[in-house]
Design an enzyme around this catalytic site. Sequence first.
Site, PDB file in Angstrom:
ATOM      1  N   GLY A  10       0.838  -1.152  -0.073  1.00  0.00           N
ATOM      2  CA  GLY A  10      -0.070  -0.244  -0.284  1.00  0.00           C
ATOM      3  C   GLY A  10       0.538   1.484  -0.154  1.00  0.00           C
ATOM      4  N   LEU A  12       1.453   3.319   2.525  1.00  0.00           N
ATOM      5  CA  LEU A  12       2.019   3.942   3.504  1.00  0.00           C
ATOM      6  C   LEU A  12       3.299   2.523   3.776  1.00  0.00           C
ATOM      7  CD1 LEU A  12       2.889   5.312   5.648  1.00  0.00           C
ATOM      8  CD2 LEU A  12       1.343   3.982   7.438  1.00  0.00           C
ATOM      9  N   ASP A  35      -3.321 -12.740   4.558  1.00  0.00           N
ATOM     10  CA  ASP A  35      -4.801 -12.573   4.197  1.00  0.00           C
ATOM     11  C   ASP A  35      -4.841 -11.916   5.910  1.00  0.00           C
ATOM     12  OD1 ASP A  35      -6.950 -11.838   4.977  1.00  0.00           O
ATOM     13  OD2 ASP A  35      -7.910 -14.429   3.408  1.00  0.00           O
ATOM     14  N   THR A  61      -9.442   0.582   3.348  1.00  0.00           N
ATOM     15  CA  THR A  61      -9.275   2.521   3.630  1.00  0.00           C
ATOM     16  C   THR A  61     -10.309   3.154   3.192  1.00  0.00           C
ATOM     17  OG1 THR A  61      -8.061   1.879   1.674  1.00  0.00           O
ATOM     18  CG2 THR A  61      -7.002   2.194   4.575  1.00  0.00           C
ATOM     19  N   THR A 100      -6.334   5.967  12.639  1.00  0.00           N
ATOM     20  CA  THR A 100      -7.161   7.246  11.982  1.00  0.00           C
ATOM     21  C   THR A 100      -7.691   7.718  12.515  1.00  0.00           C
ATOM     22  OG1 THR A 100      -9.017   7.082   9.976  1.00  0.00           O
ATOM     23  CG2 THR A 100      -9.128   5.948  11.558  1.00  0.00           C
ATOM     24  N   ASP A 101      -8.094   9.167  11.896  1.00  0.00           N
ATOM     25  CA  ASP A 101      -8.585  10.402  12.029  1.00  0.00           C
ATOM     26  C   ASP A 101     -10.354  10.540  12.561  1.00  0.00           C
ATOM     27  OD1 ASP A 101      -8.562  10.234   9.096  1.00  0.00           O
ATOM     28  OD2 ASP A 101      -8.368  12.784   9.265  1.00  0.00           O
ATOM     29  N   TYR A 124     -16.288   2.972   8.520  1.00  0.00           N
ATOM     30  CA  TYR A 124     -14.472   2.912   8.707  1.00  0.00           C
ATOM     31  C   TYR A 124     -13.927   2.645   9.631  1.00  0.00           C
ATOM     32  CZ  TYR A 124     -10.069   4.513   7.160  1.00  0.00           C
ATOM     33  OH  TYR A 124      -8.872   4.578   8.018  1.00  0.00           O
TER      34      TYR A 124
END
Length: 288
Positions: A10, A12, A35, A61, A100-101, A124
Amino acid sequence: MKIVITGAGGQLGHDLIRALSPAHELLPLSREQLDVTDELAVKQQITACCPDVIIHAAAFTQVDLAETMLDKAYAINSTGTRNVALAAHHCAAKLVYISTDYVFDGTKTGSYTEMDRTNPLSVYGNSKLHGEKFVEMISQRYFIVRTSWLYGKHGSNFVTKVLSMADRQSRLTMVYDQTGSPTYTLDLARFVGELVETEKYGLYHVSNQGCCSRYEFAEAILQTANRTDISLEAVSASTFSLPALRPDNSAFDDLAIRQNGFSRMREWKLALQDCIQNDIQYVRSNEG
């Protein structure tokens, strides 16, 4: 150190490999190679590696898609994180969980610290918060790294999308009433590298310093790329009907970074300039 990276294919993941490879032995695992929803496979592969550190960057995401594919979102972000945390605990490895924010509802006036109450608005955000809880319950040596508005050289992100749209149209519409803290993935990866060298476990808000609206972010992108030929129109987020709700404000305060004596991330406009000019290498002349 020997470091396993999940989600290594990905956005990042690519920069984690770039930032950490000179100093550490890396075992990058892409989605195709591991996985994370398969508990047995996770345990077997990670145990076989016997790592000192696991950086868990694998995630579902796609924020809007998660609203209808909630089983998959929870399987990857919640149960998958549980599986990785169990494997880390079994190996006595340090665990870095990228969160995450979107665990916040955006109603706070001012920037969010690590002590603020979470209240996700979307599947999410909720699935990522579940992942945080599993890490806290299972792992004894963990770093939860919440980050926001990621962009970088690899993959599709707000910066690459704005630049791509600027190549196709002369007028762009951007939201002015959603505020957050942009984060350059290479800067985030370098910070994670500094973090795992320590025993300063806990929760961290990690983004480049400062905050902006989507409109201001797009404006800075175009200015840095020398695309002054593009005009921007500011609109409200309510103009767009999207499946998933977003927090109106998810700006970060780096309280834990300061309290633990880590190097603060640079200001977001400086990071953006570095990314566009030196990493994406997108600066165009308007002549002709």
